[in-house]
Design an enzyme around this catalytic site. Sequence first.
Site, PDB file in Angstrom:
ATOM      1  N   LYS A 211     -23.953   7.526   2.942  1.00  0.00           N
ATOM      2  CA  LYS A 211     -23.972   7.030   4.350  1.00  0.00           C
ATOM      3  C   LYS A 211     -22.980   8.484   4.802  1.00  0.00           C
ATOM      4  O   LYS A 211     -21.862   8.297   4.596  1.00  0.00           O
ATOM      5  CB  LYS A 211     -23.486   5.770   4.631  1.00  0.00           C
ATOM      6  N   LYS A 264     -28.587   7.154   4.027  1.00  0.00           N
ATOM      7  CA  LYS A 264     -28.596   7.186   5.494  1.00  0.00           C
ATOM      8  C   LYS A 264     -27.869   8.050   6.364  1.00  0.00           C
ATOM      9  O   LYS A 264     -26.848   8.605   5.925  1.00  0.00           O
ATOM     10  CB  LYS A 264     -27.859   5.663   5.732  1.00  0.00           C
TER      11      LYS A 264
HETATM   12  C1  PBG Z   1     -22.115  -0.526   9.803  1.00  0.00           C
HETATM   13  C2  PBG Z   1     -23.620   0.217  10.172  1.00  0.00           C
HETATM   14  C3  PBG Z   1     -24.004   1.224  11.041  1.00  0.00           C
HETATM   15  C4  PBG Z   1     -25.182   1.400  10.920  1.00  0.00           C
HETATM   16  C5  PBG Z   1     -25.838   0.301   9.940  1.00  0.00           C
HETATM   17  N1  PBG Z   1     -24.484  -0.290   9.402  1.00  0.00           N
HETATM   18  C6  PBG Z   1     -23.270   1.895  11.942  1.00  0.00           C
HETATM   19  C7  PBG Z   1     -22.012   2.850  11.706  1.00  0.00           C
HETATM   20  O1  PBG Z   1     -21.865   3.188  10.705  1.00  0.00           O
HETATM   21  O2  PBG Z   1     -21.564   2.930  12.758  1.00  0.00           O
HETATM   22  C8  PBG Z   1     -26.141   2.173  11.524  1.00  0.00           C
HETATM   23  C9  PBG Z   1     -27.696   1.623  11.779  1.00  0.00           C
HETATM   24  C10 PBG Z   1     -28.363   2.670  12.845  1.00  0.00           C
HETATM   25  O3  PBG Z   1     -27.804   3.545  13.349  1.00  0.00           O
HETATM   26  O4  PBG Z   1     -29.501   2.255  12.893  1.00  0.00           O
HETATM   27  N2  PBG Z   1     -21.999  -1.679  10.052  1.00  0.00           N
END
Ligand code: PBG
Length: 342
Positions: A211, A264
């Site tokens: 991520k 991601k």
């Molecule tokens: C954290 C989380 C995030 C997303 C999914 N889980 C946000 C982040 O890391 O700030 C982002 C998903 C998206 O942008 O659609 N709980």
Amino acid sequence: MKNEQPDTTSGQRSAINPTRIARLRRTRMTDPLRSMVRETELSRNDFIYPLFVVPGQKFRKEVKSMPGVYQLSVDEIVRECAEVYSLGIPAVILFGIPEHKDEVGSGAYDPDGIVQRAIRAIKKEVPQLVVITDVCLCEYTSHGHCGIVAGDEIVNDASVALLAKEALTHAEAGADMVAPSDMFDGRVSAIRRILDENHFENLPIMSYAAKYASGFYGPFRDAAESTPKFGDRRSHQMDPANSNEALREVEQDILEGADIVMVKPALSYLDVIRRVKDRFGMPTAAYNVSGEYSMIKAAGMNGWIDEPRVMMETLTSMKRAGADLILTYFAKDAAKLLNQSK
Ligand code: PBG
């Protein structure tokens, strides 16, 4: 004359007839031919639909930066889930926005918290739908960080203990799968251990394994009300410039017990999806994140692009890159299109 023709064929064929051109268009001439040679086919079964649950009753509020995406109260989310299931989408992933936020994100591991209540309600009304939960603290902490903060440091191990607790409460409420999204070290093994100790040894973990610290999460943070009040997430999420490191992250999560690994965001990281799939051959998920959704929506609403066409093209590109599963806010729209073409 003959020898002036470029040799566009290769291998044996060109040895037999060096002047023959490859007519790659032959199999593109008609719809049936095109579908016979199609290498990648999207299916409703590939989709996981993200949902945002908030306190209250009959509450349904569109997220400004994400047209078509809503914050929903538990009763509304149950209705939404029934529709999702009837469209043939097998799974949802839940994000919760609690009544109260505090320093340690206690709403996240409250057995009666917002996500835990939503899980119970959904599993009661739509038992066949696979309910996955996002395991993180950022929506529950007053400072918006994914874990406990000490000074300006986001603390690893103490946060991991809370994430494990959160995952267990999700499992106890009836979740079918948990998905840690924090990117702290050691969280998959901590979650695996606490689940196993509590007889949830068959509950799978989908880890947000690679991520990235991405600008594409902007609209999500509107939806989840989780923008950090200070600092950023770069001490735990990955540098967008790295892909060897992504393989190390993924490998680590597999060793710790992840059943599905996620990359991601998706669109700017298709190369990473491909490397992960080729290297590990694991069930691989791609998160088509909020910013990717909003860009296509905005351009579509302006009439600048053909939205359904670009939606299908980008989703197909993720699958072609190696994703078996796609978390996407387009799941309903795409499923409707796929259902029509049947
Ligand atoms: C954290 C989380 C995030 C997303 C999914 N889980 C946000 C982040 O890391 O700030 C982002 C998903 C998206 O942008 O659609 N709980």
